[in-house]
Design a protein around this motif. Structure first.
Motif, PDB file in Angstrom:
ATOM      1  N   ARG A   1       3.058  -4.355  48.595  1.00  0.00           N
ATOM      2  CA  ARG A   1       4.164  -3.398  48.502  1.00  0.00           C
ATOM      3  C   ARG A   1       3.664  -1.988  48.784  1.00  0.00           C
ATOM      4  N   ARG A   2       2.538  -1.646  48.174  1.00  0.00           N
ATOM      5  CA  ARG A   2       1.974  -0.309  48.391  1.00  0.00           C
ATOM      6  C   ARG A   2       1.532  -0.113  49.839  1.00  0.00           C
ATOM      7  N   ALA A   3       0.895  -1.128  50.414  1.00  0.00           N
ATOM      8  CA  ALA A   3       0.432  -1.030  51.801  1.00  0.00           C
ATOM      9  C   ALA A   3       1.603  -0.859  52.768  1.00  0.00           C
ATOM     10  N   ALA A   4       2.725  -1.494  52.454  1.00  0.00           N
ATOM     11  CA  ALA A   4       3.918  -1.377  53.292  1.00  0.00           C
ATOM     12  C   ALA A   4       4.715  -0.109  52.970  1.00  0.00           C
ATOM     13  N   ASN A   5       4.246   0.630  51.963  1.00  0.00           N
ATOM     14  CA  ASN A   5       4.891   1.874  51.553  1.00  0.00           C
ATOM     15  C   ASN A   5       6.357   1.665  51.171  1.00  0.00           C
ATOM     16  N   ILE A   6       6.597   0.596  50.424  1.00  0.00           N
ATOM     17  CA  ILE A   6       7.949   0.282  49.959  1.00  0.00           C
ATOM     18  C   ILE A   6       8.064   0.733  48.510  1.00  0.00           C
ATOM     19  N   PRO A   7       8.997   1.622  48.219  1.00  0.00           N
ATOM     20  CA  PRO A   7       9.141   2.115  46.849  1.00  0.00           C
ATOM     21  C   PRO A   7       9.651   1.039  45.894  1.00  0.00           C
ATOM     22  N   GLN A   8       9.279   1.178  44.638  1.00  0.00           N
ATOM     23  CA  GLN A   8       9.764   0.243  43.628  1.00  0.00           C
ATOM     24  C   GLN A   8      11.284   0.287  43.538  1.00  0.00           C
ATOM     25  N   ARG A   9      11.883   1.400  43.842  1.00  0.00           N
ATOM     26  CA  ARG A   9      13.345   1.532  43.829  1.00  0.00           C
ATOM     27  C   ARG A   9      13.985   0.530  44.799  1.00  0.00           C
ATOM     28  N   THR A  10      13.371   0.347  45.963  1.00  0.00           N
ATOM     29  CA  THR A  10      13.887  -0.612  46.945  1.00  0.00           C
ATOM     30  C   THR A  10      13.850  -2.023  46.378  1.00  0.00           C
ATOM     31  N   ILE A  11      12.746  -2.374  45.747  1.00  0.00           N
ATOM     32  CA  ILE A  11      12.607  -3.695  45.123  1.00  0.00           C
ATOM     33  C   ILE A  11      13.647  -3.837  44.009  1.00  0.00           C
ATOM     34  N   ALA A  12      13.803  -2.787  43.217  1.00  0.00           N
ATOM     35  CA  ALA A  12      14.767  -2.813  42.112  1.00  0.00           C
ATOM     36  C   ALA A  12      16.181  -3.056  42.631  1.00  0.00           C
ATOM     37  N   ASN A  13      16.525  -2.412  43.725  1.00  0.00           N
ATOM     38  CA  ASN A  13      17.852  -2.608  44.311  1.00  0.00           C
ATOM     39  C   ASN A  13      18.055  -4.047  44.750  1.00  0.00           C
ATOM     40  N   GLU A  14      17.036  -4.654  45.320  1.00  0.00           N
ATOM     41  CA  GLU A  14      17.120  -6.051  45.747  1.00  0.00           C
ATOM     42  C   GLU A  14      17.330  -6.986  44.554  1.00  0.00           C
ATOM     43  N   LEU A  15      16.683  -6.676  43.441  1.00  0.00           N
ATOM     44  CA  LEU A  15      16.779  -7.507  42.238  1.00  0.00           C
ATOM     45  C   LEU A  15      17.996  -7.173  41.380  1.00  0.00           C
ATOM     46  N   GLY A  16      18.562  -5.985  41.575  1.00  0.00           N
ATOM     47  CA  GLY A  16      19.676  -5.550  40.749  1.00  0.00           C
ATOM     48  C   GLY A  16      19.235  -5.107  39.366  1.00  0.00           C
ATOM     49  N   VAL A  17      18.038  -4.512  39.312  1.00  0.00           N
ATOM     50  CA  VAL A  17      17.487  -4.012  38.047  1.00  0.00           C
ATOM     51  C   VAL A  17      17.009  -2.579  38.257  1.00  0.00           C
ATOM     52  N   SER A  18      16.536  -1.959  37.186  1.00  0.00           N
ATOM     53  CA  SER A  18      16.027  -0.591  37.298  1.00  0.00           C
ATOM     54  C   SER A  18      14.599  -0.585  37.864  1.00  0.00           C
ATOM     55  N   ARG A  19      14.202   0.573  38.369  1.00  0.00           N
ATOM     56  CA  ARG A  19      12.837   0.735  38.857  1.00  0.00           C
ATOM     57  C   ARG A  19      11.843   0.507  37.728  1.00  0.00           C
ATOM     58  N   GLN A  20      12.198   0.936  36.522  1.00  0.00           N
ATOM     59  CA  GLN A  20      11.321   0.759  35.366  1.00  0.00           C
ATOM     60  C   GLN A  20      11.085  -0.724  35.074  1.00  0.00           C
ATOM     61  N   THR A  21      12.126  -1.539  35.250  1.00  0.00           N
ATOM     62  CA  THR A  21      11.982  -2.985  35.035  1.00  0.00           C
ATOM     63  C   THR A  21      11.010  -3.567  36.045  1.00  0.00           C
ATOM     64  N   VAL A  22      11.115  -3.139  37.289  1.00  0.00           N
ATOM     65  CA  VAL A  22      10.187  -3.613  38.324  1.00  0.00           C
ATOM     66  C   VAL A  22       8.765  -3.197  37.963  1.00  0.00           C
ATOM     67  N   ASN A  23       8.602  -1.963  37.535  1.00  0.00           N
ATOM     68  CA  ASN A  23       7.285  -1.477  37.136  1.00  0.00           C
ATOM     69  C   ASN A  23       6.721  -2.326  35.991  1.00  0.00           C
TER      70      ASN A  23
ATOM     71  N   ALA B   1      11.411  -8.842  50.153  1.00  0.00           N
ATOM     72  CA  ALA B   1      11.726  -7.417  50.274  1.00  0.00           C
ATOM     73  C   ALA B   1      10.539  -6.634  50.832  1.00  0.00           C
ATOM     74  N   VAL B   2       9.336  -7.095  50.503  1.00  0.00           N
ATOM     75  CA  VAL B   2       8.111  -6.434  50.985  1.00  0.00           C
ATOM     76  C   VAL B   2       7.772  -6.901  52.401  1.00  0.00           C
ATOM     77  N   GLY B   3       8.313  -8.054  52.797  1.00  0.00           N
ATOM     78  CA  GLY B   3       8.064  -8.574  54.141  1.00  0.00           C
ATOM     79  C   GLY B   3       6.887  -9.524  54.221  1.00  0.00           C
ATOM     80  N   VAL B   4       6.570 -10.183  53.112  1.00  0.00           N
ATOM     81  CA  VAL B   4       5.476 -11.149  53.098  1.00  0.00           C
ATOM     82  C   VAL B   4       6.007 -12.515  52.660  1.00  0.00           C
ATOM     83  N   CYS B   5       5.268 -13.556  53.009  1.00  0.00           N
ATOM     84  CA  CYS B   5       5.653 -14.917  52.631  1.00  0.00           C
ATOM     85  C   CYS B   5       5.138 -15.214  51.226  1.00  0.00           C
ATOM     86  N   PRO B   6       6.026 -15.575  50.322  1.00  0.00           N
ATOM     87  CA  PRO B   6       5.596 -15.829  48.946  1.00  0.00           C
ATOM     88  C   PRO B   6       4.553 -16.937  48.840  1.00  0.00           C
TER      89      PRO B   6
END
Length: 81
Positions: free
Chosen positions: A20-42, A61-66
């Protein structure tokens, strides 16, 4: 051989966080995908544990294969590279 699922999970979440960090994707973006707060993702990243569905959503959301992250984490947990 004993599989340490907690170690594999923690390694996979750590790898996902690095991706996620290497792709420079903010936690807010991940949070939006999950429907939770950024703090929850953190919190999920800090705990090193999350539901499988959350992990899959985050990985896509990060663009990698789980399954690739999980396979790498399993190999590391087994002592391989």
């Amino acid at each position: 051989m004993t599989v340490n699922s907690n170690k594999i999970s923690a390694l996979a979440v750590e790898k996902l966080q690095r991706e996620r960090r290497a792709a420079n994707i903010p936690q807010r973006t991940i949070a939006n995908e999950l429907g939770v707060s950024r703090q929850t993702v953190n919190q999920k990243f800090q705990a090193g544990d999350m539901k499988l569905t959350e992990f899959i959503i985050m990985a896509f959301a990060v663009g990698v294969c789980p399954h690739e992250i999980l396979a790498e984490a399993e190999a590391l947990a087994e002592g391989g590279e």
